[in-house]
Design a protein around this motif. Structure first.
Motif, PDB file in Angstrom:
ATOM      1  N   TYR A 110       0.987  -1.303   0.051  1.00 62.25           N
ATOM      2  CA  TYR A 110       0.063  -0.169  -0.157  1.00 62.25           C
ATOM      3  C   TYR A 110       0.820   1.369   0.115  1.00 62.25           C
ATOM      4  CZ  TYR A 110      -3.542   3.383   1.567  1.00 62.25           C
ATOM      5  OH  TYR A 110      -4.580   4.431   1.711  1.00 62.25           O
ATOM      6  N   GLU A 111       1.895   1.100   0.986  1.00 58.60           N
ATOM      7  CA  GLU A 111       2.833   2.493   0.961  1.00 58.60           C
ATOM      8  C   GLU A 111       3.607   2.530  -0.383  1.00 58.60           C
ATOM      9  OE1 GLU A 111       3.091   4.480   3.278  1.00 58.60           O
ATOM     10  OE2 GLU A 111       2.475   3.783   5.248  1.00 58.60           O
ATOM     11  N   GLU A 112       4.126   1.665  -0.926  1.00 61.82           N
ATOM     12  CA  GLU A 112       4.811   1.508  -2.090  1.00 61.82           C
ATOM     13  C   GLU A 112       3.990   2.142  -3.345  1.00 61.82           C
ATOM     14  OE1 GLU A 112       8.234   1.363  -2.538  1.00 61.82           O
ATOM     15  OE2 GLU A 112       8.018   1.482  -0.275  1.00 61.82           O
ATOM     16  N   LEU A 113       2.676   1.546  -3.507  1.00 59.25           N
ATOM     17  CA  LEU A 113       1.884   2.148  -4.300  1.00 59.25           C
ATOM     18  C   LEU A 113       1.348   3.501  -4.320  1.00 59.25           C
ATOM     19  CD1 LEU A 113      -0.750  -0.982  -4.523  1.00 59.25           C
ATOM     20  CD2 LEU A 113       0.716  -0.389  -6.318  1.00 59.25           C
ATOM     21  N   LYS A 114       1.175   3.928  -3.147  1.00 54.79           N
ATOM     22  CA  LYS A 114       0.872   5.312  -3.013  1.00 54.79           C
ATOM     23  C   LYS A 114       2.014   6.267  -3.371  1.00 54.79           C
ATOM     24  CE  LYS A 114      -0.482   5.947   1.350  1.00 54.79           C
ATOM     25  NZ  LYS A 114      -0.905   6.571   2.525  1.00 54.79           N
ATOM     26  N   ARG A 115       2.998   5.960  -2.837  1.00 58.86           N
ATOM     27  CA  ARG A 115       4.256   6.676  -3.165  1.00 58.86           C
ATOM     28  C   ARG A 115       4.697   6.857  -4.633  1.00 58.86           C
ATOM     29  NH1 ARG A 115       9.412   5.434   0.439  1.00 58.86           N
ATOM     30  NH2 ARG A 115       9.441   3.326  -0.945  1.00 58.86           N
ATOM     31  N   ASP A 116       4.558   5.463  -5.371  1.00 59.43           N
ATOM     32  CA  ASP A 116       5.029   5.611  -6.703  1.00 59.43           C
ATOM     33  C   ASP A 116       3.829   6.341  -7.557  1.00 59.43           C
ATOM     34  OD1 ASP A 116       7.308   3.951  -5.995  1.00 59.43           O
ATOM     35  OD2 ASP A 116       6.413   2.232  -6.688  1.00 59.43           O
ATOM     36  N   TYR A 117       2.846   6.034  -7.089  1.00 59.28           N
ATOM     37  CA  TYR A 117       1.474   6.989  -7.857  1.00 59.28           C
ATOM     38  C   TYR A 117       1.871   8.179  -7.632  1.00 59.28           C
ATOM     39  CZ  TYR A 117      -2.958   8.134  -9.385  1.00 59.28           C
ATOM     40  OH  TYR A 117      -4.121   8.842 -10.131  1.00 59.28           O
ATOM     41  N   ASN A 118       2.028   8.747  -6.364  1.00 58.05           N
ATOM     42  CA  ASN A 118       2.451  10.108  -6.331  1.00 58.05           C
ATOM     43  C   ASN A 118       3.243  10.692  -7.227  1.00 58.05           C
ATOM     44  OD1 ASN A 118       0.079  11.223  -4.855  1.00 58.05           O
ATOM     45  ND2 ASN A 118       0.987  10.169  -2.975  1.00 58.05           N
ATOM     46  N   LYS A 119       4.578   9.930  -7.132  1.00 59.13           N
ATOM     47  CA  LYS A 119       6.107  10.347  -7.788  1.00 59.13           C
ATOM     48  C   LYS A 119       5.580  10.229  -9.266  1.00 59.13           C
ATOM     49  CE  LYS A 119       9.410   8.625  -4.971  1.00 59.13           C
ATOM     50  NZ  LYS A 119      10.652   7.772  -4.752  1.00 59.13           N
ATOM     51  N   TYR A 120       4.401   9.571  -9.806  1.00 61.09           N
ATOM     52  CA  TYR A 120       4.224   9.436 -11.299  1.00 61.09           C
ATOM     53  C   TYR A 120       3.286  10.832 -11.537  1.00 61.09           C
ATOM     54  CZ  TYR A 120       1.347   8.189 -15.235  1.00 61.09           C
ATOM     55  OH  TYR A 120       0.771   8.171 -16.564  1.00 61.09           O
ATOM     56  N   ARG A 121       2.548  11.254 -10.600  1.00 62.80           N
ATOM     57  CA  ARG A 121       1.723  12.547 -10.762  1.00 62.80           C
ATOM     58  C   ARG A 121       2.524  13.582 -10.376  1.00 62.80           C
ATOM     59  NH1 ARG A 121      -3.764  11.389 -11.046  1.00 62.80           N
ATOM     60  NH2 ARG A 121      -3.966  13.700 -11.302  1.00 62.80           N
ATOM     61  N   SER A 122       3.956  13.587  -9.958  1.00 65.55           N
ATOM     62  CA  SER A 122       4.691  14.822  -9.768  1.00 65.55           C
ATOM     63  C   SER A 122       4.061  15.457  -8.456  1.00 65.55           C
ATOM     64  CB  SER A 122       4.694  15.653 -10.793  1.00 65.55           C
ATOM     65  OG  SER A 122       5.495  14.888 -11.831  1.00 65.55           O
ATOM     66  N   ARG A 123       3.593  14.486  -7.492  1.00 70.37           N
ATOM     67  CA  ARG A 123       3.211  15.285  -6.380  1.00 70.37           C
ATOM     68  C   ARG A 123       4.031  14.693  -4.876  1.00 70.37           C
ATOM     69  NH1 ARG A 123      -3.117  13.895  -6.887  1.00 70.37           N
ATOM     70  NH2 ARG A 123      -2.392  11.724  -6.479  1.00 70.37           N
ATOM     71  N   ALA A 124       3.847  15.216  -3.910  1.00 71.25           N
ATOM     72  CA  ALA A 124       4.493  14.706  -2.606  1.00 71.25           C
ATOM     73  C   ALA A 124       3.961  13.389  -2.121  1.00 71.25           C
ATOM     74  CB  ALA A 124       4.263  15.738  -1.396  1.00 71.25           C
ATOM     75  N   SER A 125       5.006  12.552  -1.871  1.00 76.49           N
ATOM     76  CA  SER A 125       4.610  11.110  -1.314  1.00 76.49           C
ATOM     77  C   SER A 125       3.401  11.033  -0.558  1.00 76.49           C
ATOM     78  CB  SER A 125       6.003  10.439  -0.994  1.00 76.49           C
ATOM     79  OG  SER A 125       6.384  11.074   0.030  1.00 76.49           O
ATOM     80  N   GLU A 126       3.378  11.888   0.472  1.00 76.94           N
ATOM     81  CA  GLU A 126       2.163  11.930   1.393  1.00 76.94           C
ATOM     82  C   GLU A 126       0.835  12.729   0.960  1.00 76.94           C
ATOM     83  OE1 GLU A 126       2.318   9.704   4.000  1.00 76.94           O
ATOM     84  OE2 GLU A 126       4.313   9.085   3.765  1.00 76.94           O
ATOM     85  N   ALA A 127       0.980  13.088  -0.329  1.00 79.80           N
ATOM     86  CA  ALA A 127      -0.222  13.753  -0.682  1.00 79.80           C
ATOM     87  C   ALA A 127      -1.589  12.983  -0.773  1.00 79.80           C
ATOM     88  CB  ALA A 127       0.021  14.142  -2.375  1.00 79.80           C
TER      89      ALA A 127
END
Length: 323
Positions: free
Chosen positions: A214-231
């Motif tokens: 879950y954490e890796e999916l959230k972080r990678d998805y936010n990176k893909y969307r160019s957002r902060a990892s905890e967005a």
């Protein structure tokens, strides 16, 4: 901190290595990261999802322990099981054991998020980099072990209540959650309340794998969307990531749930987890370790989605109010 950066609550951050730090000081630093908002949000999510989906949990447990004993009702499938319980006992039958399930799920999710976020925050203290996948895995496993120590008696009680059958000629052994807790303690002692604890500890790998994914999916998805990892994400994004992480964890670790349910069952006696494994393998083969998995997936996947969406939104709301 250890070479792999494992986020143990008593570890020392790299900047402070070589400096003696007392256990009291470490604990004080750890508890400075504890937030009640995570506890409240986790409890709320766990209670709501459990109330909605308890009947599927009941079906899963009944299939998990279906080892051929004559006293057990025979079901041809999930729908037949639900219909049979409904005809025999009505809605009350489908919600047998719901009280300890609500207590257990609420306490487990609340404590899990409570400990997990504190351990994560402690591990990230004085660090600029994100935690790695292995560090998320270790943090989640630690949180799971701490939570299980506090909640195992509730899960034993739930299993016992769910496995009371109308066909059991000995009659209803327990009248409710408190009655079950008292009787199990009087008849079996503390050991009875901690039946299934060892496979339950192994089961912390389930939560650890789920939270890591879950954490890796959230972080990678936010990176893909160019957002902060905890967005903050939208509900559909939380739903998708929660579902994917839960399916991954269940498919990897389900057999321990069968072993644990059979150890906690009042109708059969096993000498331990290895005895359950040997007898299940001998009598039912590999298929025996996956009994009830479909019912479990149909329950835990939406339950996880509901829990995580409620948790994420409520925790953001509560934490934003404190900011």
């Amino acid at each position: 901190m250890s070479p792999v950066g494992s986020p143990t609550p008593l570890s020392v951050s790299p900047e402070r290595e070589g400096t003696p730090v007392s256990v009291t000081a470490r604990l004080r630093r750890f508890f400075s990261h504890v937030r009640y908002e995570n506890l409240v949000a986790g409890v709320t999510g766990g209670v709501i999802s459990t109330m909605v989906l308890h009947p599927l949990d009941l079906v899963k447990i009944r299939f998990a322990v279906s080892d051929g004993l004559e006293l057990r009702p025979k079901y041809n499938g999930m729908l037949h099981c639900i219909r049979s319980i409904w005809r025999a006992e009505g809605l009350r039958g489908l919600y047998q054991g719901v009280t300890p399930n609500v207590w257990g799920a609420g306490a487990s999710w609340g404590l899990y998020f409570f400990f997990y976020n504190a351990i994560k925050a402690y591990a990230r203290e004085d660090r600029r980099s994100e935690l790695s996948a292995s560090e998320h895995l270790i943090a989640a496993a630690q949180a799971g072990g701490m939570t299980l120590c506090l909640t195992n008696p509730i899960w034993v009680t739930k299993t016992r209540l769910v496995l009371q059958y109308n066909t059991d000629h000995s009659g209803r052994q327990y009248r409710g959650m408190l009655d079950a807790l008292v009787k199990i303690y009087r008849q079996e002692g503390v050991a009875g309340l901690y039946r299934g604890f060892v496979p339950g500890l192994f089961g912390t790998s389930h939560g650890a794998l789920q939270f890591m994914a879950y954490e890796e999916l959230k972080r990678d998805y936010n990176k893909y969307r160019s957002r902060a990892s905890e967005a903050k994400l939208n509900p559909l994004e939380y739903l998708s990531m929660a579902a994917l992480s839960k399916v991954f964890a269940v498919s990897t670790t389900y057999p321990y749930q069968v072993v644990r349910a059979r150890l906690q069952d009042q109708h059969t006696t096993y000498s331990g987890a290895l005895d359950v494994i040997r007898r299940t393998w001998r009598n039912e083969g590999m298929r025996g370790f996956y009994k009830g998995m479909l019912a479990n997936l149909l329950r835990v996947t939406p339950a996880c989605c509901i829990t995580f969406v409620v948790y994420e939104n409520m925790s953001h709301l509560l934490l934003d109010q404190q900011a």
